[in-house]
Write a protein that holds these residues in place. Structure first.
Motif, mmCIF file in Angstrom:
data_model
loop_
_atom_site.group_PDB
_atom_site.id
_atom_site.type_symbol
_atom_site.label_atom_id
_atom_site.label_comp_id
_atom_site.label_asym_id
_atom_site.label_seq_id
_atom_site.Cartn_x
_atom_site.Cartn_y
_atom_site.Cartn_z
ATOM 1 N N VAL A 168 0.832 -1.203 0.000
ATOM 2 C CA VAL A 168 0.000 0.000 0.000
ATOM 3 C C VAL A 168 0.869 1.257 0.000
ATOM 4 N N TYR A 169 1.853 1.280 0.879
ATOM 5 C CA TYR A 169 2.679 2.480 1.058
ATOM 6 C C TYR A 169 3.986 2.435 0.259
ATOM 7 N N LYS A 170 4.211 1.302 -0.434
ATOM 8 C CA LYS A 170 5.368 1.155 -1.328
ATOM 9 C C LYS A 170 6.682 1.514 -0.649
ATOM 10 N N GLU A 171 6.917 0.832 0.471
ATOM 11 C CA GLU A 171 8.131 1.087 1.254
ATOM 12 C C GLU A 171 9.248 0.098 0.937
ATOM 13 N N ASN A 172 8.954 -0.933 0.138
ATOM 14 C CA ASN A 172 9.969 -1.865 -0.360
ATOM 15 C C ASN A 172 10.570 -2.759 0.711
ATOM 16 N N LEU A 173 10.003 -2.744 1.916
ATOM 17 C CA LEU A 173 10.487 -3.627 2.990
ATOM 18 C C LEU A 173 11.997 -3.522 3.174
ATOM 19 N N ASN A 174 12.521 -2.320 3.035
ATOM 20 C CA ASN A 174 13.969 -2.097 3.192
ATOM 21 C C ASN A 174 14.798 -2.968 2.251
ATOM 22 N N GLY A 175 14.252 -3.215 1.073
ATOM 23 C CA GLY A 175 14.973 -4.019 0.080
ATOM 24 C C GLY A 175 14.738 -5.505 0.183
ATOM 25 N N TYR A 176 13.870 -5.962 1.095
ATOM 26 C CA TYR A 176 13.640 -7.398 1.282
ATOM 27 C C TYR A 176 12.333 -7.881 0.647
ATOM 28 N N GLU A 177 11.682 -7.056 -0.129
ATOM 29 C CA GLU A 177 10.421 -7.481 -0.741
ATOM 30 C C GLU A 177 10.677 -8.481 -1.871
ATOM 31 N N VAL A 178 9.944 -9.573 -1.859
ATOM 32 C CA VAL A 178 9.952 -10.511 -2.981
ATOM 33 C C VAL A 178 8.851 -10.076 -3.930
ATOM 34 N N LEU A 179 9.216 -9.795 -5.152
ATOM 35 C CA LEU A 179 8.332 -9.150 -6.116
ATOM 36 C C LEU A 179 7.212 -10.074 -6.577
ATOM 37 N N PRO A 180 6.153 -9.498 -7.205
ATOM 38 C CA PRO A 180 5.034 -10.323 -7.681
ATOM 39 C C PRO A 180 5.488 -11.484 -8.542
ATOM 40 N N PHE A 181 4.779 -12.578 -8.428
ATOM 41 C CA PHE A 181 5.154 -13.836 -9.076
ATOM 42 C C PHE A 181 3.919 -14.415 -9.749
ATOM 43 N N CYS A 182 4.017 -14.669 -11.049
ATOM 44 C CA CYS A 182 2.896 -15.227 -11.807
ATOM 45 C C CYS A 182 3.267 -16.622 -12.285
ATOM 46 N N ASP A 183 2.699 -17.647 -11.646
ATOM 47 C CA ASP A 183 3.032 -19.028 -12.025
ATOM 48 C C ASP A 183 1.948 -19.638 -12.902
ATOM 49 N N SER A 184 1.291 -18.800 -13.704
ATOM 50 C CA SER A 184 0.269 -19.292 -14.626
ATOM 51 C C SER A 184 0.909 -19.749 -15.933
ATOM 52 N N LYS A 185 0.139 -20.496 -16.690
ATOM 53 C CA LYS A 185 0.534 -20.865 -18.047
ATOM 54 C C LYS A 185 -0.719 -20.873 -18.911
ATOM 55 N N LEU A 186 -0.540 -20.622 -20.193
ATOM 56 C CA LEU A 186 -1.629 -20.695 -21.150
ATOM 57 C C LEU A 186 -1.312 -21.799 -22.149
ATOM 58 N N THR A 187 -2.276 -22.679 -22.378
ATOM 59 C CA THR A 187 -2.128 -23.745 -23.364
ATOM 60 C C THR A 187 -3.020 -23.424 -24.549
ATOM 61 N N VAL A 188 -2.394 -23.263 -25.710
ATOM 62 C CA VAL A 188 -3.103 -22.867 -26.930
ATOM 63 C C VAL A 188 -3.386 -24.120 -27.752
ATOM 64 N N HIS A 189 -4.669 -24.442 -27.937
ATOM 65 C CA HIS A 189 -5.085 -25.618 -28.706
ATOM 66 C C HIS A 189 -5.610 -25.170 -30.064
ATOM 67 N N PHE A 190 -5.143 -25.850 -31.125
ATOM 68 C CA PHE A 190 -5.654 -25.580 -32.469
ATOM 69 C C PHE A 190 -5.525 -26.877 -33.274
ATOM 70 N N ALA A 191 -6.652 -27.313 -33.852
ATOM 71 C CA ALA A 191 -6.722 -28.608 -34.535
ATOM 72 C C ALA A 191 -6.204 -29.692 -33.581
ATOM 73 N N ASN A 192 -5.259 -30.516 -34.029
ATOM 74 C CA ASN A 192 -4.691 -31.545 -33.146
ATOM 75 C C ASN A 192 -3.312 -31.142 -32.646
ATOM 76 N N LYS A 193 -3.108 -29.845 -32.445
ATOM 77 C CA LYS A 193 -1.816 -29.306 -32.016
ATOM 78 C C LYS A 193 -2.011 -28.441 -30.776
ATOM 79 N N LEU A 194 -0.901 -28.136 -30.121
ATOM 80 C CA LEU A 194 -0.956 -27.211 -28.987
ATOM 81 C C LEU A 194 0.384 -26.509 -28.827
#
Length: 800
Positions: free
Chosen positions: A191-217
């Motif tokens: 909220v206050y963007k204080e960076n935890l004195n340099g100890y902040e672990v940044l946002p992490f996105c562990d998503s994946k997208l699987t693209v399907h088309f015909a019999n391929k991906l």
């Protein structure tokens, strides 16, 4: 600030989380209730805490808040909170890009090696998650520059001792258990963007997208990036009428409905550009447009087909001279050939390759080969092990042509290959994991680092350059195997292999990547044939001891092994000899014969040193000395001498603290060099006497001792400072124009002007500091350990 965690609602206060609703029936119901107690107009940020829920539920939670009018939504992965708490206040003192190992396990039942770790790296504004499932046994192979490891402070003494043994060169730090206050502190920091004195672990996105088309991906991953970011990916979808895109987590596969669907009104062969934006919500938003259309090849276009197996599914690729296409996935061999018949005429099908992996069984390979042979019209199936193909790609991308007598190392985060030329083809001498690799066992002059998956960080690459200096180190970045440039490599490789064109200089011998093992009661023998050229015949002699049956096993990789044949041992047999003939990856025959115990030949894990055919009819020896001291290395050729002989040489090693000499014999194949190191207790400029004794059987013995010491004069330079002195003495008229180019992997490229007339490449280390003159040579090299961010590896070469 409101916080939504699955079906629970909280209000974030400066020092605590206040619960306001538990057990809402759905994210939509929770968002509706929140609107009543904390209207969007009064909310600066709405938080969503992710846990072990599915991608679909994460998406629904964010969407529910958006539908209720909340516009500033920020999602938090609890692993970011936990890791921030683990390192908070610890004196890690890391350079930008440096990795750190973290174990968040607090209850140990098994040894430490059974628990996976996190890996984070230092960034300019915090820390980035690199890996969430790192096995301790391979951690240093993937992240060799790590200097710190963090574990729970109340871990058992046995675990602490194990960690020190597993990571002997790393500093061990102790963390506290994750606390309620740490979670509150992390969110208020956002909220206050204080960076935890340099100890902040940044946002992490562990998503994946699987693209399907015909019999391929195709799959799009994001876990190696810090949100917010945008990813563009071009995909050849052929004439698929629609695209379905599914969302999931990296290590999770569910049967949830697609998150996006795109339909095409007109039939065409097209390439599409998919653009994915990931913002603070950590939920991907997707757009798509047609990048280009093309005309599909006709059935008479010459083509080479290659097939792989993945999870018992066949993946087929068609390679024409100017286009490579993914033909799709098929459930059976028959389906593959039905597609080939429909797509190409028999004369147009120039070759069919099966790219093998350790997971493929002999019966699967045989079934595909026999089906093709049964058609009686298609060319015989050719088998290639996938590491052979990948290694050829690596040498082509690196532009390294291996000459006879030269040895080159190829290193990736997962494996090391030691390669030399064996006649027409390249040949793998040995392989191991990176942390077990000792380059001094081989006469290597070039190291190719293939940064597969971009796993090696900036400090890892700097560490490896320093470790293997003064050898040439070439770094090639990771590639997308479905990218246009990579598909062009596949085309060059397959057509080059089939037509024996210019790509032949990068081709490897046909090897099977398996060993042969004999197992029985009291019997355990192994013969290393992993990289032996097919076809070949080998014999294995064994004493049967108490065994009544003996199994001949093909051992491929890890737990991938297969019984070739089981033999009953004759009652009166004391020893037997197995003769194994390998014609291809799936044509292996085994025979067993009884022999006398006195005939048994000892098996070795590595091939014995054998006489070089070029020297088999002479009693002379050719030996080279590789003398390494400080940051310098020089080669001394002793020439050809009649054995036995003794030769004495002298080398000026300056003020180096130690000198290592390797005596490399050219008289035997697979003969390791003799190595000797001499360390000096006192500082001095000295010359070293090297005495080489070569016996009748070519055995080499080295003796090193100080020959003399001297006081340096103005003309004598420190080891490694030859570049500095050379530059100071250089007089140019007119002055040369020089441009420094700083690259992303901490290199400096010096582009000399046209007045430069040299043609040599000079590697050197340079330290750059604000307001100070550059330091080069030994001083910069010494500063690399303590100040890696200010030291650059310079390759001085004339680029006009």
């Amino acid at each position: 600030m409101p916080v939504l965690e699955k079906s629970d609602l909280f209000l974030l206060m400066p020092t605590q989380l206040t619960p306001i609703m538990h057990g809402c029936p759905s994210p939509e119901a929770a968002a509706s209730f929140l609107r009543q107690v904390a209207p969007p107009a009064n909310v600066e940020i709405a938080f969503v805490l992710f846990g072990d829920e599915t991608f679909e539920l994460r998406q629904r939670s964010v969407k529910a808040l958006q539908n209720e009018g909340y516009t500033n939504i920020e999602s938090i992965d609890p692993r970011s909170v936990e890791l921030s708490a683990s390192i908070y206040g610890l004196p890690l003192n890391c350079a930008i890009g440096e990795p750190v190992f973290i174990s968040t396990t607090v209850n140990f039942i098994n040894p430490f090696v059974y628990y996976l770790m996190f890996v984070i790296q230092k960034c300019e504004n915090g820390w980035q998650i690199l890996d969430t499932l790192q096995h301790p046994a391979t951690a240093l192979s993937r992240y060799p520059s790590a200097r710190n490891i963090v574990i729970y402070k109340n871990s058992p003494k046995s675990v602490k001792a194990e960690v020190r043994k597993l990571f002997p060169g790393l500093k061990l730090h102790f963390s506290s258990e994750m606390s309620y206050a740490a979670g509150v502190r992390f969110m208020t920091n956002r909220v206050y963007k204080e960076n935890l004195n340099g100890y902040e672990v940044l946002p992490f996105c562990d998503s994946k997208l699987t693209v399907h088309f015909a019999n391929k991906l195709d799959i799009i991953l994001f876990h190696d990036r810090v949100p917010p970011f945008t990813v563009d990916k071009e995909i050849d979808i052929g004439d698929a009428p629609e695209i379905l895109i599914y969302g999931d987590l990296v290590y999770q596969d569910t049967s949830s409905p697609p998150v996006k669907r795109f339909d095409f009104e007109n039939k065409a062969f097209r390439k599409v550009l998919i653009t994915v934006n990931v913002d603070k919500t950590l939920i991907p938003s997707i757009t798509l447009k047609t990048a280009s259309t093309y005309k599909m090849r006709d059935r008479s276009t010459p083509v080479i087909y290659s097939v792989r197996m993945f999870m018992k599914i066949f993946v087929l690729t068609a390679t024409a001279a100017d286009h490579v296409s993914n033909e799709g996935m098929f459930l059976s061999t028959a389906d593959v050939f039905v597609h080939i018949v429909r797509s190409s005429t028999v004369p147009a099908t120039k070759a069919i390759y099966f790219v093998c992996s350790p997971e493929d069984t002999i019966s699967q390979l045989q079934e595909f080969r026999d089906f093709c042979a049964g058609t009686k019209v298609y060319p015989e199936v050719k088998f290639i092990f996938h590491d052979s193909l990948n290694l050829s790609f690596t040498f082509d991308r690196a532009g390294v042509l291996v000459m006879p007598g030269q040895t080159v190392t190829v290193m990736s985060p997962g494996v090391v290959y030691v390669v030399h030329r064996d006649g027409k083809f390249l040949h793998v001498r040995n392989t191991c994991v990176p942390q077990d690799y000792d380059i001094n066992e081989y006469d290597v002059d070039t190291v190719i680092i293939e940064n597969d998956g971009n796993i090696f960080t900036q400090t890892d690459l700097e560490y490896l350059r320093l470790k293997y200096y003064p050898r040439a180190v070439i770094v090639i970045p990771a590639v997308d195997m479905l990218s246009i440039s990579t598909l062009q490599l596949i085309s060059k490789y397959l057509w080059g292999r089939d037509n024996e064109t210019e790509y032949g200089k990068y081709l490897f011998n046909n090897f099977g990547y398996f060993d042969i093992r004999i197992r029985g009661d009291g019997v355990s023998e192994t013969v290393d044939v992993r990289f032996k050229s097919i076809p070949y015949t080998v014999c294995i002699d064994v004493n049967v001891n108490e065994a009544t049956t003996l199994d001949v096993i093909q051992s491929r990789f890890g737990t991938d092994s297969e019984l070739l044949k089981k033999f009953d041992v004759p009652n009166d047999a004391k020893a037997v000899r197995f003769t194994i003939r390998v014609e291809s990856a799936c044509d292996i025959t085994v025979a067993m014969d009884g022999i006398d115990e006195t005939e048994v030949k000892r098996q070795t894990e590595k091939p014995d040193a054998i006489e070089n055919p070029e020297h088999s009819n002479q009693k002379t020896s050719t030996v080279d000395l590789v003398v390494q001291f400080g940051t310098r290395c020089q080669t001394v050729t002793l020439g050809e001498n009649v054995t036995p002989f003794t030769v004495s040489k002298e080398a000026d090693v300056g003020d180096a603290s130690e000198v290592t000499v390797r005596a490399v014999s050219h008289d035997k194949v697979y003969s390791p060099p003799a190595v000797k190191t001499l360390k000096f207790k006192k500082f001095a400029f000295r010359k070293v006497s090297i005495i080489v004794n070569v016996a009748q059987n070519y055995a080499i013995e080295l003796t090193l001792r100080t020959a003399s010491t001297y006081k340096p004069t103005d003309q004598v330079t420190e080891p490694g400072n030859n570049v500095e002195v050379g530059l100071s003495q250089l007089k140019l008229n007119p002055p040369s124009t020089t441009v420094l180019t700083f690259t992303s992997d901490n290199l400096v490229q010096i582009n000399a002007g046209k007045t430069y007339t040299g043609d040599k490449e000079i590697p050197a280390y340079v330290r750059l500091q604000s307001g100070r003159a550059p330091e080069v040579g030994q001083k910069a090299f010494d500063a690399l350990k303590k100040h890696p961010g200010s030291v650059f590896y310079v390759c001085y070469h004339p680029f006009y």
